[in-house]
Motif scaffolding. Structure first.
Motif, mmCIF file in Angstrom:
data_model
loop_
_atom_site.group_PDB
_atom_site.id
_atom_site.type_symbol
_atom_site.label_atom_id
_atom_site.label_comp_id
_atom_site.label_asym_id
_atom_site.label_seq_id
_atom_site.Cartn_x
_atom_site.Cartn_y
_atom_site.Cartn_z
ATOM 1 N N THR A 367 36.793 -12.012 18.447
ATOM 2 C CA THR A 367 36.448 -12.267 19.849
ATOM 3 C C THR A 367 35.875 -11.036 20.534
ATOM 4 O O THR A 367 34.808 -11.083 21.144
ATOM 5 N N HIS A 368 36.587 -9.914 20.435
ATOM 6 C CA HIS A 368 36.202 -8.743 21.225
ATOM 7 C C HIS A 368 35.091 -7.934 20.566
ATOM 8 O O HIS A 368 34.283 -7.311 21.264
ATOM 9 N N LEU A 369 35.029 -7.935 19.239
ATOM 10 C CA LEU A 369 33.940 -7.244 18.540
ATOM 11 C C LEU A 369 32.835 -8.200 18.101
ATOM 12 O O LEU A 369 31.838 -7.762 17.508
ATOM 13 N N ALA A 370 33.018 -9.481 18.357
ATOM 14 C CA ALA A 370 32.009 -10.496 18.040
ATOM 15 C C ALA A 370 31.671 -10.544 16.552
ATOM 16 O O ALA A 370 30.509 -10.685 16.169
ATOM 17 N N SER A 371 32.683 -10.434 15.704
ATOM 18 C CA SER A 371 32.532 -10.549 14.247
ATOM 19 C C SER A 371 31.399 -9.682 13.703
ATOM 20 O O SER A 371 30.355 -10.177 13.259
ATOM 21 N N PRO A 372 31.582 -8.380 13.689
ATOM 22 C CA PRO A 372 30.526 -7.491 13.174
ATOM 23 C C PRO A 372 30.201 -7.800 11.716
ATOM 24 O O PRO A 372 31.008 -8.379 10.986
ATOM 25 N N ASP A 373 29.030 -7.368 11.290
ATOM 26 C CA ASP A 373 28.622 -7.586 9.898
ATOM 27 C C ASP A 373 29.428 -6.721 8.937
ATOM 28 O O ASP A 373 29.751 -7.142 7.825
ATOM 29 N N ILE A 374 29.725 -5.492 9.363
ATOM 30 C CA ILE A 374 30.522 -4.560 8.566
ATOM 31 C C ILE A 374 31.601 -3.982 9.474
ATOM 32 O O ILE A 374 31.315 -3.591 10.610
ATOM 33 N N VAL A 375 32.837 -3.932 8.986
ATOM 34 C CA VAL A 375 33.927 -3.306 9.726
ATOM 35 C C VAL A 375 34.579 -2.266 8.823
ATOM 36 O O VAL A 375 35.077 -2.597 7.743
ATOM 37 N N ALA A 376 34.559 -1.019 9.256
ATOM 38 C CA ALA A 376 35.283 0.042 8.554
ATOM 39 C C ALA A 376 36.681 0.119 9.151
ATOM 40 O O ALA A 376 36.842 0.335 10.350
ATOM 41 N N LEU A 377 37.680 -0.098 8.309
ATOM 42 C CA LEU A 377 39.067 -0.082 8.750
ATOM 43 C C LEU A 377 39.725 1.228 8.346
ATOM 44 O O LEU A 377 39.505 1.729 7.241
ATOM 45 N N GLU A 378 40.544 1.765 9.236
ATOM 46 C CA GLU A 378 41.370 2.918 8.918
ATOM 47 C C GLU A 378 42.841 2.520 9.017
ATOM 48 O O GLU A 378 43.206 1.622 9.770
ATOM 49 N N GLU A 379 43.667 3.211 8.258
ATOM 50 C CA GLU A 379 45.119 3.003 8.210
ATOM 51 C C GLU A 379 45.499 1.643 7.632
ATOM 52 O O GLU A 379 46.402 0.966 8.126
ATOM 53 N N ILE A 380 44.800 1.265 6.573
ATOM 54 C CA ILE A 380 45.255 0.152 5.738
ATOM 55 C C ILE A 380 46.301 0.704 4.769
ATOM 56 O O ILE A 380 46.018 1.624 3.996
ATOM 57 N N GLN A 381 47.508 0.158 4.818
ATOM 58 C CA GLN A 381 48.564 0.629 3.928
ATOM 59 C C GLN A 381 48.623 -0.233 2.662
ATOM 60 O O GLN A 381 48.022 -1.302 2.584
ATOM 61 N N ASP A 382 49.389 0.264 1.694
ATOM 62 C CA ASP A 382 49.514 -0.469 0.439
ATOM 63 C C ASP A 382 50.357 -1.732 0.628
ATOM 64 O O ASP A 382 50.823 -2.033 1.739
ATOM 65 N N ASN A 383 50.571 -2.446 -0.446
ATOM 66 C CA ASN A 383 51.138 -3.787 -0.368
ATOM 67 C C ASN A 383 52.598 -3.848 0.061
ATOM 68 O O ASN A 383 53.083 -4.922 0.424
ATOM 69 N N ASN A 384 53.312 -2.715 0.016
ATOM 70 C CA ASN A 384 54.681 -2.751 0.537
ATOM 71 C C ASN A 384 54.920 -1.682 1.599
ATOM 72 O O ASN A 384 56.060 -1.307 1.867
ATOM 73 N N GLY A 385 53.822 -1.228 2.196
ATOM 74 C CA GLY A 385 53.951 -0.338 3.342
ATOM 75 C C GLY A 385 54.730 0.921 3.043
ATOM 76 O O GLY A 385 54.420 1.652 2.097
ATOM 77 N N ALA A 386 55.743 1.191 3.866
ATOM 78 C CA ALA A 386 56.451 2.465 3.790
ATOM 79 C C ALA A 386 57.437 2.552 2.636
ATOM 80 O O ALA A 386 58.086 3.592 2.458
ATOM 81 N N VAL A 387 57.573 1.490 1.836
ATOM 82 C CA VAL A 387 58.429 1.580 0.655
ATOM 83 C C VAL A 387 57.772 2.546 -0.336
ATOM 84 O O VAL A 387 56.642 2.341 -0.765
ATOM 85 N N ASN A 388 58.492 3.582 -0.674
ATOM 86 C CA ASN A 388 57.902 4.656 -1.480
ATOM 87 C C ASN A 388 58.278 4.475 -2.941
ATOM 88 O O ASN A 388 59.143 5.168 -3.484
ATOM 89 N N ASP A 389 57.602 3.526 -3.611
ATOM 90 C CA ASP A 389 57.945 3.217 -4.994
ATOM 91 C C ASP A 389 56.768 3.356 -5.951
ATOM 92 O O ASP A 389 56.815 2.881 -7.078
ATOM 93 N N GLY A 390 55.690 4.004 -5.503
ATOM 94 C CA GLY A 390 54.536 4.199 -6.361
ATOM 95 C C GLY A 390 53.455 3.151 -6.211
ATOM 96 O O GLY A 390 52.374 3.285 -6.794
ATOM 97 N N THR A 391 53.701 2.116 -5.431
ATOM 98 C CA THR A 391 52.681 1.096 -5.198
ATOM 99 C C THR A 391 51.500 1.704 -4.457
ATOM 100 O O THR A 391 51.686 2.421 -3.464
#
Length: 642
Positions: A367-391
């Motif tokens: 809605t607010h960005l009107a579906s840009p063609d390319i979106v660069a995302l920052e701070e994407i975490q791994d699949n279990n977030g802050a669990v520190n198990d090597g994922t």
């Protein structure tokens, strides 16, 4: 307290009275004129000018006949001349009681002040347990004078003069409080802080206070005293810790939406003041306010100093919020021949976050960005977030986000990213944050060149005289020391309407370790800037390598640079005119994507190569100015015709 990968400047913990354990209301900022405490010759002039209220208990040229008074132990510098010494029967009126958190105690103020505007008449008495006094009690206190450094001395902040190990005697109750010093644009100086003493490593601690000249000196001269603000505009929205920021200098660098722009190191916006409350939430919920709202009526209480904002009005009474009507922005849709490229820091996104966060971020994109063609995302975490198990994989995180975008009415984006090596890219321990590209395959294609991984550097090659990436996606110089414990830039090659565009997504090193704006060292130490400057050199050099192969190559550099447009790192990115920082095309009052301690400031950037001309650029304010945020950063978008 939720982890904040320090765009917020500091992650220090261990404050005895800290919000790190029980975060509650507390904080303040700056000032311009003399604020005498008694009716001496200096105070008489201020009273005649209408700049001070008459203290209720003041008498002309009153001095203590016997014993130590509060102004004696406060002294005329930031450090008590009696630090470490025992004092007996120091008199005062209780002006505030703090019975929460790990900094329990009370403030008291001498009702018979001296004539020196540099000496505070208030002090905090640290009891460590629930105080047994009440506001309005007349007390005498015996104990030890101490200088306490919230968060520890190593973070570089100033100290609080206080009385510890107290023996408290209540003399009487129900007394009138000393009249508050009213802080406003007439008496808060525009200048923020004095230059430190070069012979003392630029420390300001031993310098005589000049409260008529410097805001930090004014606030220090009021430390522990009863102060008041009235009808003040909110410049930092209510946060999860029940605190907000106002300005007592409403004409100081205002934004069109009600904030205060931070536009130079030499201009710290001295009118900013943090507000917390001494009133238990159960008795009166802390007000919820957005930037541009007004804290109507009077807010009054002792002036404290803490680790998370410095000087703070801890309110006994707090105003009510009058809405300024601020609404989230929406950018326009890109035209058929415009390539829309956006950047969005999604603040430690991982699959364990509530679905509502994914949904709100998705609405931001659709809605607010009107579906840009390319979106660069920052701070994407791994699949279990802050669990520190090597994922390290993040496919679940990204796909959950893409599903939310589709549910919000957006396209089914495809994505590209590179998993980091476990624990090497900074951020929340165990989270393995990284950048990722989303792209709409109906509008743009991605050029895959295999071989890119966490440790393989991307380089520039020539294909038929055109610049091309050796691997796509690829990481820029991942083994260079500039990127140690930091996110490596992610480069990708896209094609829009038959024309190649190279996009480089960034998340530079945080400001962790920098001294706070209220530091006892002035000018403040910005130690983290060194690494970001090195990172800027790396990215600028890579862009120039692209342009050496193809002068008119189309390049977009974007992301969370974690630094200002006027900083050394920000300026270095554009060296040799390799790139143009689009935030500089905005009016100065509109240059911000993040609000910290009441300062609206630039941390996120989009830069383009000269070959892309003067594209249409927009910072879309949907988060940073609001108490209810999907992320702490505002996204931004550029529309180009390659």
């Amino acid at each position: 307290m939720p982890y904040k990968e320090i765009d917020a400047r500091r992650t220090h913990t261990g404050d005895r009275r800290s919000h790190s354990v029980t975060r509650s209301p507390v904080s303040l900022t700056e000032a311009t004129l003399t604020t005498p405490r008694s009716i001496g010759a200096i105070a008489t002039a201020a009273l005649a000018a209408g700049l001070l209220a008459m203290p209720q208990s003041a008498t002309a040229n009153t001095t203590a006949a016997d014993g130590v008074r509060i102004h004696d132990l406060q002294g005329a510098t930031r450090l008590s001349p009696l630090s470490g010494q025992a004092v007996t029967s120091v008199p005062g009126i209780v002006t505030g009681v703090r019975a929460y958190g790990s900094s329990k105690g009370f403030w008291m103020q001498d009702p018979t002040p001296d004539a020196d505007p540099a000496t505070s008449e208030g002090v905090f008495v640290f009891t460590s347990s629930n105080p047994t006094v009440a506001v309005g009690d007349s007390v005498t206190v015996s104990g030890t004078v101490s200088e306490y450094y919230p968060g520890g001395k190593t973070i570089g902040d100033q100290s609080v003069t206080e009385i510890t190990k107290p023996v408290v005697t209540v003399v009487s109750s129900g007394n009138a409080l000393p009249a508050p010093v009213v802080l406003n644009s007439a008496n808060v100086p525009a200048a923020y802080a004095p230059a430190g003493d070069a012979a003392a490593a630029n420390s300001i601690e031993a310098l005589p206070l000049r409260p008529a000249t410097y805001a930090l000196d004014l606030y220090e001269s009021l430390e522990g005293m009863n102060v008041q603000v009235a009808d003040t505009r909110v410049v930092g929205a209510t946060d999860p810790y029940s605190e907000l920021w106002v300005t007592v200098r409403p004409k100081e660098n205002p934004t069109p939406r009600g904030g205060t722009v931070y536009g130079a190191y030499a201009n710290q916006n001295s009118g900013r003041l943090q507000i917390q409350s001494l009133i238990p939430i159960a008795q009166q919920p802390f007000p919820t306010a957005n930037v541009g709202d007004v804290l109507t009526g009077t807010t009054e209480g002792p002036l404290d100093f803490n680790q998370f904002g410095g000087y703070t009005l801890t309110a006994r009474t707090i105003g009510t919020v009058t809405s300024g009507g601020l609404q989230p922005e929406t950018t326009r849709k890109q035209k058929r021949d415009e390539l829309a490229v956006a950047t969005y820091n999604v603040e430690n996104l991982d699959p364990s976050d509530p679905q509502t966060k994914f949904d709100r971020l998705a609405v931001g994109v659709v809605t607010h960005l009107a579906s840009p063609d390319i979106v660069a995302l920052e701070e994407i975490q791994d699949n279990n977030g802050a669990v520190n198990d090597g994922t390290v994989a993040a496919d679940q995180t990204v796909n959950k986000f893409i599903d939310a975008i589709v549910a919000a009415g957006g396209p089914r984006y495809q994505w590209r990213s590179i998993d980091p090596t476990n624990g090497t890219d900074g951020g929340e321990p165990g989270g393995n944050i990284r950048q990722a590209f989303l792209y709409n395959p109906a509008r743009v294609s991605f050029t895959d060149r295999p071989g890119g991984d966490a440790t393989t550097p991307v380089w520039v090659s020539s294909i038929h005289g055109k610049a091309a990436l050796s691997v796509s996606p690829g990481r820029i110089a991942p083994g260079d020391s500039a990127w140690a414990d930091s996110r490596k830039p992610l480069a990708g090659e896209f094609t829009f309407r038959g024309k190649p565009v190279i996009v480089i997504a960034n998340h530079f090193a945080s400001k962790g370790g920098d001294s706070p704006l209220t530091s006892r060292t002035q000018p403040v130490v910005r130690s983290s800037e060194t690494k970001r400057l090195q990172q800027s050199v790396q990215v600028n050099t890579f862009v120039r390598q692209i342009q050496a192969v193809q002068k008119d190559a189309r390049v977009v550099v974007l992301g969370d640079i974690n630094d200002y447009e006027f900083s050394a790192a920000g300026l270095r990115l554009t060296e040799g005119r390799a790139l143009k920082d689009l935030v500089l095309t905005l009016r100065p009052s509109e240059r911000y994507s993040y609000v910290f301690q009441g300062n609206s400031q630039v941390l996120d950037h989009i830069l383009v190569s000269p070959s892309l001309g003067s594209p249409d650029y927009d910072v879309v304010h949907i988060n940073s100015e609001f108490a209810d945020q999907a992320s702490d950063h505002d996204p931004q978008v550029v529309r180009i015709r390659p």
